[in-house]
Design an enzyme around this catalytic site. Structure first.
Site, PDB file in Angstrom:
ATOM      1  N   THR A 132       3.078   2.729   5.877  1.00 61.26           N
ATOM      2  CA  THR A 132       2.691   2.388   4.647  1.00 61.26           C
ATOM      3  C   THR A 132       4.291   3.404   3.713  1.00 61.26           C
ATOM      4  OG1 THR A 132       0.350   3.237   4.572  1.00 61.26           O
ATOM      5  CG2 THR A 132       1.272   3.129   2.554  1.00 61.26           C
ATOM      6  N   LYS A 178      -0.780  -2.876  -0.408  1.00 64.16           N
ATOM      7  CA  LYS A 178      -0.442  -1.185   0.095  1.00 64.16           C
ATOM      8  C   LYS A 178      -0.839  -0.011  -1.164  1.00 64.16           C
ATOM      9  CE  LYS A 178      -2.233   1.525   3.126  1.00 64.16           C
ATOM     10  NZ  LYS A 178      -1.874   1.992   3.954  1.00 64.16           N
ATOM     11  N   LYS A 202       2.252  11.244  -0.131  1.00 62.43           N
ATOM     12  CA  LYS A 202       2.761  10.688   0.039  1.00 62.43           C
ATOM     13  C   LYS A 202       2.869   8.748  -0.815  1.00 62.43           C
ATOM     14  CE  LYS A 202       3.260   8.163   3.692  1.00 62.43           C
ATOM     15  NZ  LYS A 202       3.501   7.226   4.390  1.00 62.43           N
TER      16      LYS A 202
END
Length: 292
Positions: free
Chosen positions: A102, A177, A245
């Protein structure tokens, strides 16, 4: 040429919580597998199953027809792909590069552009489903890139996931995502608050779960992570530090598009508080500790 186990060596970089299981499915399907990880010990189980160790990224890149990366942060992706010893400078023409980390949509576009210049095929293909989905080979895989490259690697992706969708051009997988992580962020707050409320009301939260997880409140997090938090199991299926993150990438991308994300903004603040208290290596269900 189809990418069959007989004619294809797959390289896998990043054999952590999820990557180890994902790579294991490729081995079981009969593919020759070369692995690299910053910490060799994390690849030991795969080596015992027959995977071969590469000492350097450049070594792995030169010997594989398909290379999958499943690493931590955009800066790690940048180094693995663009470094002098990285994939873009050492992979053979015609190699397929699949970044399943990701990461940043902007970085995914840059990787694909650089790959094209070197006659390589690059796809961004982040996943969702956590450690359970990785172990059971039923990850959701969100892909960005060209349709021909997607069609070529799809049989390999099907060994790791069930819901595999080409979302659009390079970067589209990462944008999808981000949608996934935004939905999870708000949902995790709701799941934790619901369980905390059940406890405060003197209910048995496990019994409450039986009633609400099959109704309109149902979600993956409610069914899979609420039982863990109630059992005091905060081991990582997905690390808080990595979720922070992801949320930061989503916030930055949303800001670039002029979109406000108040729920996401609150979620990242709560998780950053937990990380500051030493919970960065706990699973995302450890948000329950905030409410306790």
């Amino acid at each position: 040429m189809s990418l069959t186990p007989k004619n294809t060596v797959i390289g896998f970089i990043g054999t952590g919580v999820m990557g180890k299981s994902m790579a294991g499915h490729l081995l079981k399907a009969g593919y020759s597998l070369k692995v690299y990880n910053r910490t060799k010990a994390k690849a030991q189980e795969l080596l015992e199953q027959g995977a071969l160790w590469s000492e350097k990224v450049a070594e792995l890149a030169a010997e594989c027809q398909v290379i999958i990366t499943m690493i931590g942060y955009p800066k790690d992706v940048e180094a693995i792909y663009f470094g002098n010893d990285g994939l873009l400078y050492n992979a053979k023409p015609g190699t397929y590069l699949l970044d399943m980390t990701t990461s940043s949509p902007e970085l995914a576009v840059r990787i694909e552009q650089a790959a094209k210049a070197k006659s390589l095929q690059a796809l961004d293909a982040p996943v969702s489903g956590g450690d359970v989905g990785a172990k059971e080979a039923r990850l959701a895989i969100m892909v960005g890139g060209e349709s021909e490259a997607f069609a070529a690697v799809r049989p390999i992706l099907e060994l790791m996931g069930k819901n595999i969708v080409l979302q659009g051009p390079a970067g589209a997988g990462q944008h999808t995502k981000m949608c996934n992580q935004i939905a999870i962020a708000a949902n995790m707050m709701g799941v934790c608050e619901a369980m905390a409320y059940a406890q405060k009301a003197g209910l048995d939260p496990k019994v409450v779960l039986q009633s609400i997880e099959t109704g309109a409140a149902g979600s993956w997090s409610l069914s899979n992570l609420a039982p863990r938090m109630l059992a005091g199991n905060f081991e990582p299926g997905f690390y808080i530090k990595h979720f922070i993150k992801d949320m930061r990438i989503a916030i930055e991308s949303a800001q670039q598009m002029g979109l406000n994300t108040p729920a996401l903004d609150l979620a990242v603040k709560l998780y950053e508080q937990l990380a500051a208290q030493g919970e960065e290596n706990s699973g995302t269900q450890a948000l329950f500790k905030y409410y306790r």
